[in-house]
Design a protein around this motif. Structure first.
Motif, short mmCIF file in Angstrom:
data_model
loop_
_atom_site.label_atom_id
_atom_site.label_comp_id
_atom_site.label_asym_id
_atom_site.label_seq_id
_atom_site.Cartn_x
_atom_site.Cartn_y
_atom_site.Cartn_z
N GLY A 128 0.82 -1.20 0.00
CA GLY A 128 0.00 0.00 0.00
C GLY A 128 0.85 1.25 0.00
O GLY A 128 2.06 1.21 0.21
N ARG A 175 -11.96 -4.27 1.11
CA ARG A 175 -11.53 -2.93 1.49
C ARG A 175 -12.59 -2.25 2.33
O ARG A 175 -13.78 -2.54 2.23
N THR A 197 -13.65 1.71 4.12
CA THR A 197 -13.50 3.14 4.33
C THR A 197 -14.35 3.54 5.52
O THR A 197 -15.23 2.79 5.95
N THR A 242 -9.40 4.82 -2.53
CA THR A 242 -8.74 5.04 -1.25
C THR A 242 -9.46 4.26 -0.16
O THR A 242 -10.66 4.41 0.04
N ILE A 277 -8.58 1.08 3.28
CA ILE A 277 -7.72 0.06 3.86
C ILE A 277 -8.06 -1.25 3.19
O ILE A 277 -9.22 -1.66 3.18
N THR A 291 -3.64 -2.88 4.75
CA THR A 291 -2.65 -1.95 4.25
C THR A 291 -3.38 -0.77 3.62
O THR A 291 -4.37 -0.94 2.91
N GLN A 292 -2.90 0.43 3.91
CA GLN A 292 -3.57 1.64 3.46
C GLN A 292 -3.20 1.97 2.03
O GLN A 292 -2.03 2.00 1.66
N THR A 317 -3.93 5.08 -0.63
CA THR A 317 -4.45 6.43 -0.77
C THR A 317 -4.18 6.93 -2.19
O THR A 317 -3.03 6.90 -2.65
#
Length: 120
Positions: free
Chosen positions: A9, A38, A40, A90, A92, A114-115, A117
């Motif tokens: 990430g 994922r 948010t 965006t 995780i 894992t982030q 962005t």
């Protein structure tokens, strides 16, 4: 014990690419299916892509043309190639695996995430 560790990430510009990796370690017989989800702050955890032990894949409709999931069984690793990233990607990203540890033990395991962005 079984552990899943994600990596790859980071911060990218819109239109860029990232490749996520998830490595499964520990004692087990097999990884039946493994994939990516994922989350948010605005959405519940959603499916990104999964792949089975025989190579069948599933993608969320909004990501099917841009993301590709693959696995290396010898390395107990799954990858997510993400192209043409958008700000709405965006989130995780979590790795999840359906793992058989013994003849009568089968469970789901999750990584820490894992982030990712994507800036515009």
């Amino acid at each position: 014990q079984v552990q899943l560790v994600e990596s790859g990430g980071g911060l990218v510009q819109a239109g860029g690419s990232l490749r996520l990796s998830c490595v499964v370690s520990g004692r087990f017989f097999s990884i039946n299916s493994i994939g990516w989800y994922r989350t948010t702050p605005e959405k519940q955890r959603e499916l990104v892509a999964t792949i089975t032990d025989v190579g069948s894949t599933t993608y969320a409709d909004s990501m099917k043309e841009r993301f590709t999931i693959s696995r290396d069984n010898a390395k107990n690793t799954v990858y997510l190639q993400m192209n043409s990233l958008k700000p709405e990607d965006t989130a995780i990203y979590y790795c999840k695996a359906d793992i058989t540890r013994s003849a009568y033990s089968r469970s789901n395991y999750w990584g820490q995430g894992t982030q990712v962005t994507v800036s515009s």
